[in-house]
Design an enzyme around this catalytic site. Structure first.
Site, PDB file in Angstrom:
ATOM      1  N   ARG A 144       0.817  -1.218   0.000  1.00 51.34           N
ATOM      2  CA  ARG A 144       0.000   0.000   0.000  1.00 51.34           C
ATOM      3  C   ARG A 144       0.850   1.267   0.000  1.00 51.34           C
ATOM      4  O   ARG A 144       0.315   2.377  -0.011  1.00 51.34           O
ATOM      5  CB  ARG A 144      -0.903   0.017   1.241  1.00 51.34           C
ATOM      6  CG  ARG A 144      -1.816  -1.194   1.373  1.00 51.34           C
ATOM      7  CD  ARG A 144      -2.440  -1.259   2.759  1.00 51.34           C
ATOM      8  NE  ARG A 144      -3.371  -0.167   2.990  1.00 51.34           N
ATOM      9  CZ  ARG A 144      -4.697  -0.291   2.972  1.00 51.34           C
ATOM     10  NH1 ARG A 144      -5.237  -1.466   2.720  1.00 51.34           N
ATOM     11  NH2 ARG A 144      -5.477   0.730   3.200  1.00 51.34           N
ATOM     12  N   TYR A 198       0.467   4.372  -2.349  1.00 52.68           N
ATOM     13  CA  TYR A 198      -0.585   5.336  -2.019  1.00 52.68           C
ATOM     14  C   TYR A 198      -0.267   6.061  -0.715  1.00 52.68           C
ATOM     15  O   TYR A 198      -0.283   7.298  -0.664  1.00 52.68           O
ATOM     16  CB  TYR A 198      -1.923   4.610  -1.913  1.00 52.68           C
ATOM     17  CG  TYR A 198      -3.106   5.533  -1.707  1.00 52.68           C
ATOM     18  CD1 TYR A 198      -3.509   6.411  -2.699  1.00 52.68           C
ATOM     19  CD2 TYR A 198      -3.837   5.501  -0.513  1.00 52.68           C
ATOM     20  CE1 TYR A 198      -4.595   7.250  -2.511  1.00 52.68           C
ATOM     21  CE2 TYR A 198      -4.917   6.336  -0.320  1.00 52.68           C
ATOM     22  CZ  TYR A 198      -5.293   7.206  -1.316  1.00 52.68           C
ATOM     23  OH  TYR A 198      -6.372   8.049  -1.134  1.00 52.68           O
ATOM     24  N   GLU A 256       2.617   6.377   1.182  1.00 49.87           N
ATOM     25  CA  GLU A 256       3.798   7.223   1.143  1.00 49.87           C
ATOM     26  C   GLU A 256       3.710   8.275   0.041  1.00 49.87           C
ATOM     27  O   GLU A 256       4.295   9.358   0.149  1.00 49.87           O
ATOM     28  CB  GLU A 256       5.060   6.370   0.958  1.00 49.87           C
ATOM     29  CG  GLU A 256       5.351   5.440   2.112  1.00 49.87           C
ATOM     30  CD  GLU A 256       5.869   6.166   3.352  1.00 49.87           C
ATOM     31  OE1 GLU A 256       5.509   7.334   3.571  1.00 49.87           O
ATOM     32  OE2 GLU A 256       6.656   5.558   4.097  1.00 49.87           O
ATOM     33  N   VAL A 301     -14.841  -1.132   1.298  1.00 54.44           N
ATOM     34  CA  VAL A 301     -15.748  -2.011   2.012  1.00 54.44           C
ATOM     35  C   VAL A 301     -17.221  -1.649   1.785  1.00 54.44           C
ATOM     36  O   VAL A 301     -18.061  -2.544   1.616  1.00 54.44           O
ATOM     37  CB  VAL A 301     -15.402  -2.018   3.521  1.00 54.44           C
ATOM     38  CG1 VAL A 301     -15.563  -0.623   4.131  1.00 54.44           C
ATOM     39  CG2 VAL A 301     -16.251  -3.028   4.269  1.00 54.44           C
ATOM     40  N   GLY A 343     -10.547 -10.863   7.649  1.00 51.24           N
ATOM     41  CA  GLY A 343     -10.119 -11.024   9.026  1.00 51.24           C
ATOM     42  C   GLY A 343     -11.287 -11.430   9.908  1.00 51.24           C
ATOM     43  O   GLY A 343     -12.213 -12.117   9.478  1.00 51.24           O
ATOM     44  N   LYS A 360     -13.477  -7.290  13.147  1.00 52.04           N
ATOM     45  CA  LYS A 360     -13.487  -6.373  14.290  1.00 52.04           C
ATOM     46  C   LYS A 360     -12.691  -5.091  14.027  1.00 52.04           C
ATOM     47  O   LYS A 360     -12.676  -4.192  14.867  1.00 52.04           O
ATOM     48  CB  LYS A 360     -12.928  -7.079  15.525  1.00 52.04           C
ATOM     49  CG  LYS A 360     -13.804  -8.229  16.010  1.00 52.04           C
ATOM     50  CD  LYS A 360     -13.231  -8.867  17.260  1.00 52.04           C
ATOM     51  CE  LYS A 360     -14.125 -10.016  17.743  1.00 52.04           C
ATOM     52  NZ  LYS A 360     -13.572 -10.668  18.968  1.00 52.04           N
ATOM     53  N   GLN A 361     -12.015  -5.029  12.863  1.00 56.86           N
ATOM     54  CA  GLN A 361     -11.331  -3.785  12.528  1.00 56.86           C
ATOM     55  C   GLN A 361     -12.378  -2.687  12.299  1.00 56.86           C
ATOM     56  O   GLN A 361     -13.483  -2.955  11.833  1.00 56.86           O
ATOM     57  CB  GLN A 361     -10.426  -3.961  11.304  1.00 56.86           C
ATOM     58  CG  GLN A 361     -11.143  -4.360  10.016  1.00 56.86           C
ATOM     59  CD  GLN A 361     -11.215  -5.852   9.831  1.00 56.86           C
ATOM     60  OE1 GLN A 361     -11.470  -6.596  10.780  1.00 56.86           O
ATOM     61  NE2 GLN A 361     -11.007  -6.307   8.603  1.00 56.86           N
ATOM     62  N   ARG A 370     -13.760   1.314  11.050  1.00 51.67           N
ATOM     63  CA  ARG A 370     -13.646   2.416  10.112  1.00 51.67           C
ATOM     64  C   ARG A 370     -14.722   3.453  10.466  1.00 51.67           C
ATOM     65  O   ARG A 370     -15.697   3.156  11.168  1.00 51.67           O
ATOM     66  CB  ARG A 370     -13.849   1.959   8.668  1.00 51.67           C
ATOM     67  CG  ARG A 370     -12.805   0.983   8.154  1.00 51.67           C
ATOM     68  CD  ARG A 370     -11.453   1.639   7.970  1.00 51.67           C
ATOM     69  NE  ARG A 370     -10.500   0.718   7.351  1.00 51.67           N
ATOM     70  CZ  ARG A 370      -9.759  -0.153   8.020  1.00 51.67           C
ATOM     71  NH1 ARG A 370      -9.868  -0.234   9.350  1.00 51.67           N
ATOM     72  NH2 ARG A 370      -8.921  -0.942   7.393  1.00 51.67           N
ATOM     73  N   ARG A 421      -9.452   2.959  12.631  1.00 51.81           N
ATOM     74  CA  ARG A 421      -9.383   4.224  11.919  1.00 51.81           C
ATOM     75  C   ARG A 421     -10.556   5.095  12.376  1.00 51.81           C
ATOM     76  O   ARG A 421     -11.711   4.766  12.148  1.00 51.81           O
ATOM     77  CB  ARG A 421      -9.448   3.978  10.410  1.00 51.81           C
ATOM     78  CG  ARG A 421      -9.177   5.168   9.541  1.00 51.81           C
ATOM     79  CD  ARG A 421      -7.788   5.736   9.705  1.00 51.81           C
ATOM     80  NE  ARG A 421      -6.709   4.798   9.427  1.00 51.81           N
ATOM     81  CZ  ARG A 421      -6.349   4.397   8.212  1.00 51.81           C
ATOM     82  NH1 ARG A 421      -7.009   4.800   7.160  1.00 51.81           N
ATOM     83  NH2 ARG A 421      -5.332   3.581   8.060  1.00 51.81           N
TER      84      ARG A 421
END
Length: 446
Positions: free
Chosen positions: A253, A256, A258, A298, A316, A319-320, A322, A386
């Site tokens: 990634r 994008y 950096e 997503v 995954g 549980k992440q 956004r 995030r």
């Protein structure tokens, strides 16, 4: 003889000593120069009209107090003035001089339309921004290479004399005369920016360098749309603008992440070293109509899969987290940032935090309660959390999102349903298969 007498007589008069000049007075030139304008003013009562006009102008511009209550009612002014109010004040100072609240703006005085370029203006966010700028009365030039942008997003402006569309890649220099530059050009979804990572980082670095150079040459104000990806997989939660991030510089990634970090560096260097007026926005997850279908983000993935009666893919354990803001909220934030007096960077996002499983449930409730969920291994360098801290945007821009996920998601679903199925509400299996294949081809061709 008469002739010679006249000549001799005049000679005698001119030859008389200066002491006798009192018998033959001549008005001085200075008196004539002063008396003629006075006679002109005094004739036909012109002086009266001049005095009356000056009195009326004085009363109108200086003696009638302005109504700050009306400004607050119209623009929502607060102790930290709304950027639009500040713009009105600046316009009034430019015309009449003086302080912010001196005099009154004539009823016919309006904001001067500007000439604005929007790079990436045919894309999801860019096209909505163009709509707002056009509605405001500005002349807009869209620059897009159509890697992810679509002409369909702008077709309703074709034929408008205030709208121009240029097929151009910002990696190549461009010469235009403009007042403001909204620099949005760059693929923003993982599917697109991983497709050609070298092209992605060139767009972020060389493209930004070209547009900053344009801003310097023509004296335009420059707004960079950066991203929450500059925080990487953050160790601080929620993320504030002063956080430097936790980014993998050699990951899949990085082109994008950096690339956007370098674009911010370029913007600040041009601001400090070349006095270019820059604004930096760090955009968090945004959704709404005109998003690319199957672009790997997503929200669009979940909506498209649920509409096709396919399982929604959760990567995954789900549980992440956004934060999701509706596109109209983002556009409002970008415009306030551009018109304001603060460089930034500013976080522009919705602080409402959802896990991927919670988002899937909201999509189920909106589209199909029976929609299924499937789990797959997580992608590399995918951030676990995030969430933006938007305190700075609230205080300095007077901005915060107003559209909740439950209100904005149905608008996106309606747009996706139309684009996937056309006029058919319940397509057959064959139709679904053809539509999916067609959509995938569109993504690959872009």
């Amino acid at each position: 003889m008469g002739s010679s007498e006249l000549i001799n007589r005049r000679h005698e008069i001119e030859s008389q000593p200066e002491s006798d000049n009192e018998y033959y007075p001549k008005p001085s030139k200075s008196f004539i120069a002063v008396s003629r304008p006075l006679r002109y003013l005094l004739r036909e009562e012109r002086l009266v009209f001049v005095v009356v006009g000056m009195v009326i102008a004085t009363v109108f511009f200086f003696l009638i107090p302005p109504s700050t209550q009306n400004l607050e009612k119209d623009f929502g002014a607060t102790p930290t003035l709304h950027p639009m109010v500040r713009q009105v004040h600046r316009d009034r100072e430019a015309v009449f001089g003086g302080g912010m609240f001196v005099g009154k703006v004539p009823l016919g005085l309006k904001r001067k339309p500007m000439r604005i370029v929007v790079t990436g203006g045919a894309g999801f966010v860019g096209s909505h921004l163009v709509d707002r700028l056009m509605a405001r009365g500005d002349s807009v030039i869209v620059v897009d290479n159509f890697f992810t942008g679509r002409k369909e997003n702008l077709m309703h402006h074709f034929g408008n004399p205030n709208f121009e569309l240029i097929r151009h890649d910002v990696v190549e220099p461009l010469l235009l005369e403009v007042d403001q530059i909204y620099h949005l050009a760059c693929p923003a979804s993982p599917v697109h920016y991983k497709f050609n990572p070298v092209k992605t980082i060139k767009t972020n670095v060389v493209g930004t360098l070209n547009m900053l150079g344009l801003a310097k040459r023509v004296g335009a104000r420059f707004l960079l749309t950066s991203t929450s990806e500059v925080y990487g997989d953050p160790l601080q939660h929620p993320q504030v603008e002063t956080y430097w991030g936790n980014v993998n510089p050699i990951g899949v990634r990085s082109c994008y992440d950096e690339g956007k970090r370098t674009a911010e560096t370029l913007a600040m260097d041009y601001h400090r070293g070349a006095n270019v007026e820059v604004r930096i926005a760090r955009i968090f997850n945004t959704y709404g109509p005109r998003m690319c279908i199957d672009d790997g983000r997503v929200v669009s993935n979940f909506v498209a899969q649920a509409l096709r009666n396919e399982p929604m893919t959760v990567y995954g354990d789900g549980k992440q987290t956004r934060s999701f803001q509706f596109v109209s909220d983002l556009v409002e934030g970008l415009m306030r940032l551009m018109e304001g007096e603060h460089v930034g960077p500013f976080n522009l996002g919705n602080p409402g935090e959802f896990t991927m499983l919670e988002l899937a449930k909201v999509v189920q409730e909106t589209i199909d309660p029976n929609a299924k969920i499937s789990f797959k291994a997580n992608t590399e360098d995918d951030p676990h959390k995030r969430k933006p801290d938007i305190t700075k945007a609230k205080e300095l821009l007077g901005w915060e999102p107003t559209v909740s996920l439950t209100k904005g998601l149905p608008l996106m679903v309606t747009d996706f349903r139309t684009r996937i199925f056309g006029d058919h509400d319940a397509p057959s299996t064959n139709t679904k298969t053809k539509t999916k294949a067609k959509t995938n081809n569109v993504v690959r061709s872009n």
